[in-house]
Design an enzyme around this catalytic site. Structure first.
Site, PDB file in Angstrom:
ATOM      1  N   LYS A  77       0.849  -1.197   0.000  1.00  0.00           N
ATOM      2  CA  LYS A  77       0.000   0.000   0.000  1.00  0.00           C
ATOM      3  C   LYS A  77       0.883   1.245   0.000  1.00  0.00           C
ATOM      4  O   LYS A  77       1.931   1.282   0.665  1.00  0.00           O
ATOM      5  CB  LYS A  77      -0.897  -0.037   1.246  1.00  0.00           C
ATOM      6  CG  LYS A  77      -1.928   1.086   1.320  1.00  0.00           C
ATOM      7  CD  LYS A  77      -2.862   0.910   2.527  1.00  0.00           C
ATOM      8  CE  LYS A  77      -3.866   2.054   2.620  1.00  0.00           C
ATOM      9  NZ  LYS A  77      -4.805   1.878   3.740  1.00  0.00           N
ATOM     10  N   SER A 155      -9.822   2.376   2.865  1.00  0.00           N
ATOM     11  CA  SER A 155      -8.855   3.036   2.005  1.00  0.00           C
ATOM     12  C   SER A 155      -7.915   2.079   1.279  1.00  0.00           C
ATOM     13  O   SER A 155      -7.279   2.464   0.309  1.00  0.00           O
ATOM     14  CB  SER A 155      -8.024   4.013   2.843  1.00  0.00           C
ATOM     15  OG  SER A 155      -7.240   3.299   3.797  1.00  0.00           O
ATOM     16  N   SER A 179     -10.372   0.113   7.146  1.00  0.00           N
ATOM     17  CA  SER A 179      -9.745   0.221   5.818  1.00  0.00           C
ATOM     18  C   SER A 179      -9.080  -1.045   5.311  1.00  0.00           C
ATOM     19  O   SER A 179      -8.643  -1.082   4.174  1.00  0.00           O
ATOM     20  CB  SER A 179      -8.729   1.360   5.808  1.00  0.00           C
ATOM     21  OG  SER A 179      -9.396   2.590   5.750  1.00  0.00           O
TER      22      SER A 179
END
EC number: 6.3.5.7
Length: 492
Positions: A77, A155, A179
């Site tokens: 990420k 997210s 998330s």
């Protein structure tokens, strides 16, 4: 079977036997990534680094001294700082930023011989539930049931989409209010948020420091156990990192939960919850009961205050964490006109660099921390948070081993569908997940079925603090019983 479709566990066994090399695995993933531009999941590709790490992993495997993650190709990420590789938190304000250091989590993975395929998109500064706030444009969910493009959740939407589409064997995610778990549910994969303090936050771009926690996003519960074991460590560089030994999470997957108590919180039965989610929850309860667990009704009375408390605490911490992005030392700096001074530079830089959702949360956070409102909002939210934590403590004190809830209030929705809605409608996506962050507990999302449209739905298990092994075992039983094996059909 294509190599990129392997699980970590299957790849590990094949690598150890010498049936496949890390270079072959890595090349399979890299070519898959090249053909998956339509998903927009990988935003900074690192094929040279990947092949170099894969070669090193193969040498290590040959020498016979290789940990479980050795040679496994991963997506990272964009919130994790990776040395010499753009680490942008999907924000224009960090454009061009290449850290001179490696986050503790990624360092742990590289030390174990894992391979970095590249950086994955996400909501800007991890603020969002649909992956539409990234400076790279939205990520597209690989699941498609009509002409619409669907959200992968947020997210960690880039991580979820990449794992679901088999672009990588697994990915790192972070979870501040859901998330990891909400995108995992939207894409039919497994995502675990460990206990707060179990995984180091050092080198992970901060959103809300008392809530953020990194975890793995994987194709199976076993994979989550393997990868989590490598990500966890005590880290003196993170003052909130817990000095607790990391057990062998994979060894905890006995598949036996006889006599365990599973709590079902009545407060999670929301008005207007889709019948499909209600049914999935009932099915999940039946599966755990069939496996020999005892089902008990529990009450978490302060649940209804969780979202408002979260949306005071998280923006407050974000506003102070994001104050450092001012155009002075790194990242974007606005061009100034004649006669403009330092205050103009701060204002222009932040206005140009931050997207609307980040601006909204910084403004809310600054407001709730301001002198006249600190007690009315921030202090009150902190007190509510303590009550939410106490609710869970009381339930666990009654001998409950895990809590079963839905992971999300719906399946994946279309990109842009929530854009014109009130932002609060988007925040409601986190209704089942934020309590876990406020209380610092471990939570896992397990794919358990499809809705009528054919989109994945997940259930969430919440565990006792520091007992991720036990939680993973409950998830393993649920995963086995649900037998979820659906994959998105390739259209990209």
């Amino acid at each position: 079977m294509s190599l990129n479709k392997l699980t970590i566990a299957a790849a590990r066994d094949a690598l150890k036997k010498g049936d496949v090399t890390s270079v072959e695995l890595t090349e399979a993933c890299l070519s898959e990534i090249e053909g998956a531009g339509a998903l927009n999941a990988f935003v900074h590709k690192t094929p040279e680094i990947a092949l170099e790490q894969a070669k090193a992993a193969d040498a290590r495997l040959k020498s016979g001294d290789a940990p479980a993650m050795c040679g496994i190709p991963l997506g990272i990420k964009d919130l994790f700082c990776t040395k010499g590789v753009p680490s942008q938190a999907a924000s224009n304000i960090l454009e061009g930023f290449k850290p001179e250091y490696e986050s503790t989590v990624t360092q742990n993975l590289w030390d174990a011989g894992a391979v970095m395929l590249g950086k994955l998109s996400m909501d800007e500064f991890a603020m969002g539930s649909s992956n539409e706030t990234a400076c790279y444009g939205p990520v597209v969910n690989p699941w498609k049931v009509d002409e619409r493009q669907l959200t992968p959740g947020g997210s960690s939407g880039g991580s979820a989409a990449a794992v679901a589409a088999d672009l990588c064997l697994a990915a790192t995610g972070t979870d501040t209010g859901g998330s990891i778990r909400q995108p995992a549910a939207f894409t039919g994969i497994v995502g675990i948020k460990p206990t707060y303090g179990r995984v180091s936050r050092w080198g992970v771009v901060a959103f809300a420091s008392s809530l953020d926690q990194a975890g793995p996003m994987t194709k199976s519960v076993r994979d989550a156990a393997i990868m989590l074991g490598t990500m966890c460590s005590h880290d003196p560089k993170d003052s909130t990192s817990a000095d607790i030994p990391v057990p062998d999470f994979e060894a905890a997957l006995t598949g036996d939960i006889r006599g365990k108590k599973i709590g079902i919180p009545k407060e999670y039965r929301l008005e207007g919850m889709p019948a499909e989610i209600e049914k999935l929850w009932e099915d999940g309860i039946a599966m755990l009961k069939d496996a020999g667990a005892e089902i008990v009704d529990i009450s978490l009375p302060h649940t209804k205050y969780a979202l408002p408390a979260y949306y005071v605490v998280a923006p407050a911490e974000a506003s102070s964490n994001l104050a450092r992005y001012d155009g002075v030392r790194y990242g974007h700096r606005a061009k100034l006109g004649a006669g403009e001074g330092i205050v103009d530079m701060y204002e222009k830089t932040r206005a140009e660099g931050f997207g609307p959702e980040v601006q909204r949360r910084v403004m809310i956070g600054t407001y709730v921390l301001s002198a006249g409102f600190y007690d009315a909002y921030y202090n009150r939210a902190r007190k509510v948070r303590a009550l939410i934590k106490r609710d869970f403590e009381e339930v666990f004190a009654q001998g409950v081993d895990a809590i079963l809830t839905p992971a999300t209030p719906s399946s994946a929705f279309g990109l842009g569908e929530m854009a014109d809605a009130d932002p609060v409608a988007m925040y409601l996506n986190d209704v089942f997940t934020v309590t876990v962050n406020l209380a610092g507990l471990p939570g896992i999302s397990v794919p358990c079925g499809l809705d009528a449209k054919g989109l994945p739905l997940g259930l969430q298990l919440i565990g006792r603090p520091w007992e991720e092994g036990d939680l993973l075992n409950h998830a393993h039983v649920l995963e086995t019983a649900a037998g979820f094996a659906a994959k998105p059909e390739k259209w990209w």
